[in-house]
Design a protein around this motif. Sequence first.
Motif, PDB file in Angstrom:
ATOM      1  N   SER A   2       0.859  -1.183   0.000  1.00 37.99           N
ATOM      2  CA  SER A   2       0.000   0.000   0.000  1.00 37.99           C
ATOM      3  C   SER A   2       0.892   1.229   0.000  1.00 37.99           C
ATOM      4  CB  SER A   2      -0.931   0.015   1.217  1.00 37.99           C
ATOM      5  OG  SER A   2      -0.262   0.468   2.363  1.00 37.99           O
ATOM      6  N   ASP A   3       0.290   2.389  -0.043  1.00 37.19           N
ATOM      7  CA  ASP A   3       1.083   3.623  -0.022  1.00 37.19           C
ATOM      8  C   ASP A   3       1.688   3.896   1.350  1.00 37.19           C
ATOM      9  OD1 ASP A   3      -1.391   4.102   1.116  1.00 37.19           O
ATOM     10  OD2 ASP A   3      -1.551   6.142   0.343  1.00 37.19           O
ATOM     11  N   LYS A   4       1.264   3.134   2.375  1.00 37.28           N
ATOM     12  CA  LYS A   4       1.773   3.372   3.729  1.00 37.28           C
ATOM     13  C   LYS A   4       2.591   2.231   4.308  1.00 37.28           C
ATOM     14  CE  LYS A   4      -1.929   6.486   4.936  1.00 37.28           C
ATOM     15  NZ  LYS A   4      -1.311   7.744   5.189  1.00 37.28           N
ATOM     16  N   MET A   5       2.390   1.004   3.799  1.00 37.72           N
ATOM     17  CA  MET A   5       3.098  -0.123   4.390  1.00 37.72           C
ATOM     18  C   MET A   5       3.075  -1.327   3.464  1.00 37.72           C
ATOM     19  SD  MET A   5       0.296  -1.352   7.267  1.00 37.72           S
ATOM     20  CE  MET A   5       1.251  -2.716   7.866  1.00 37.72           C
ATOM     21  N   ILE A   6       3.824  -2.352   3.859  1.00 40.07           N
ATOM     22  CA  ILE A   6       3.840  -3.630   3.162  1.00 40.07           C
ATOM     23  C   ILE A   6       3.494  -4.705   4.183  1.00 40.07           C
ATOM     24  CG2 ILE A   6       5.271  -5.316   1.944  1.00 40.07           C
ATOM     25  CD1 ILE A   6       6.973  -2.966   0.957  1.00 40.07           C
ATOM     26  N   GLU A   7       2.596  -5.599   3.801  1.00 35.55           N
ATOM     27  CA  GLU A   7       2.185  -6.684   4.691  1.00 35.55           C
ATOM     28  C   GLU A   7       2.351  -8.002   3.946  1.00 35.55           C
ATOM     29  OE1 GLU A   7       0.780  -8.239   8.238  1.00 35.55           O
ATOM     30  OE2 GLU A   7       0.950  -6.099   7.859  1.00 35.55           O
ATOM     31  N   VAL A   8       2.939  -8.996   4.609  1.00 35.50           N
ATOM     32  CA  VAL A   8       3.094 -10.327   4.032  1.00 35.50           C
ATOM     33  C   VAL A   8       2.461 -11.315   4.996  1.00 35.50           C
ATOM     34  CG1 VAL A   8       4.711 -12.076   3.227  1.00 35.50           C
ATOM     35  CG2 VAL A   8       5.258  -9.654   2.914  1.00 35.50           C
ATOM     36  N   LYS A   9       1.578 -12.175   4.459  1.00 39.75           N
ATOM     37  CA  LYS A   9       0.923 -13.175   5.304  1.00 39.75           C
ATOM     38  C   LYS A   9       0.862 -14.505   4.567  1.00 39.75           C
ATOM     39  CE  LYS A   9      -1.624 -10.444   8.443  1.00 39.75           C
ATOM     40  NZ  LYS A   9      -2.792 -10.205   9.175  1.00 39.75           N
ATOM     41  N   LYS A  10       0.836 -15.550   5.348  1.00 38.40           N
ATOM     42  CA  LYS A  10       0.650 -16.897   4.827  1.00 38.40           C
ATOM     43  C   LYS A  10      -0.824 -17.214   4.946  1.00 38.40           C
ATOM     44  CE  LYS A  10       1.693 -20.378   7.392  1.00 38.40           C
ATOM     45  NZ  LYS A  10       2.341 -21.407   8.176  1.00 38.40           N
ATOM     46  N   VAL A  11      -1.417 -17.732   3.858  1.00 32.17           N
ATOM     47  CA  VAL A  11      -2.809 -18.143   3.902  1.00 32.17           C
ATOM     48  C   VAL A  11      -2.893 -19.607   3.504  1.00 32.17           C
ATOM     49  CG1 VAL A  11      -3.749 -15.851   3.479  1.00 32.17           C
ATOM     50  CG2 VAL A  11      -3.294 -17.349   1.563  1.00 32.17           C
ATOM     51  N   ILE A  12      -3.865 -20.293   4.057  1.00 29.75           N
ATOM     52  CA  ILE A  12      -4.061 -21.705   3.772  1.00 29.75           C
ATOM     53  C   ILE A  12      -5.407 -21.865   3.089  1.00 29.75           C
ATOM     54  CG2 ILE A  12      -4.295 -24.007   4.752  1.00 29.75           C
ATOM     55  CD1 ILE A  12      -2.496 -23.017   7.074  1.00 29.75           C
ATOM     56  N   ILE A  13      -5.401 -22.471   1.914  1.00 28.78           N
ATOM     57  CA  ILE A  13      -6.622 -22.768   1.178  1.00 28.78           C
ATOM     58  C   ILE A  13      -6.917 -24.240   1.390  1.00 28.78           C
ATOM     59  CG2 ILE A  13      -7.727 -22.821  -1.087  1.00 28.78           C
ATOM     60  CD1 ILE A  13      -7.040 -20.002  -0.210  1.00 28.78           C
ATOM     61  N   LYS A  14      -8.094 -24.542   1.900  1.00 32.46           N
ATOM     62  CA  LYS A  14      -8.470 -25.949   2.175  1.00 32.46           C
ATOM     63  C   LYS A  14      -9.339 -26.479   1.067  1.00 32.46           C
ATOM     64  CE  LYS A  14      -8.099 -25.602   7.120  1.00 32.46           C
ATOM     65  NZ  LYS A  14      -8.677 -25.846   8.387  1.00 32.46           N
TER      66      LYS A  14
END
Length: 123
Positions: free
Chosen positions: A111-123
């Motif tokens: 985004s213009d303010k930050m970077i976010e990284v997440k792990k997601v699990i698709i079941k």
Amino acid sequence: TYDLTEEQPIFNGIPTGDYEGRFFLNIGGMMDPTNVEEIKESVADDRDSASISIFANHNKITVSASPDSKLEAIFVSDMSGRSWSLQPNGSNYSEHYLPMAAGVYTVKVVSDKMIEVKKVIIK
């Protein structure tokens, strides 16, 4: 080797003890490392004003940022290295449908303010 019951160990020539302020992470390089309260307040303000939420449900990735943020890019990768680069619509909310099988994915949102990284699990 040291017998810790008989000798006081020395690491790299520095005797053991409490060394307050020995390690300091300066985020952004603009703050005075001796003013810890200023740093704590600044980090708390940044966290409060910007946030990104990432959700995955079946083959849909939903990204939501704080109202004053603008999503700039979304990157999705699976564990085999396959990746998708998604272009948000310029607002703080974005939904994307991808051909995703069950598995673990990494979602990186810029985004213009930050970077976010997440792990997601698709079941």
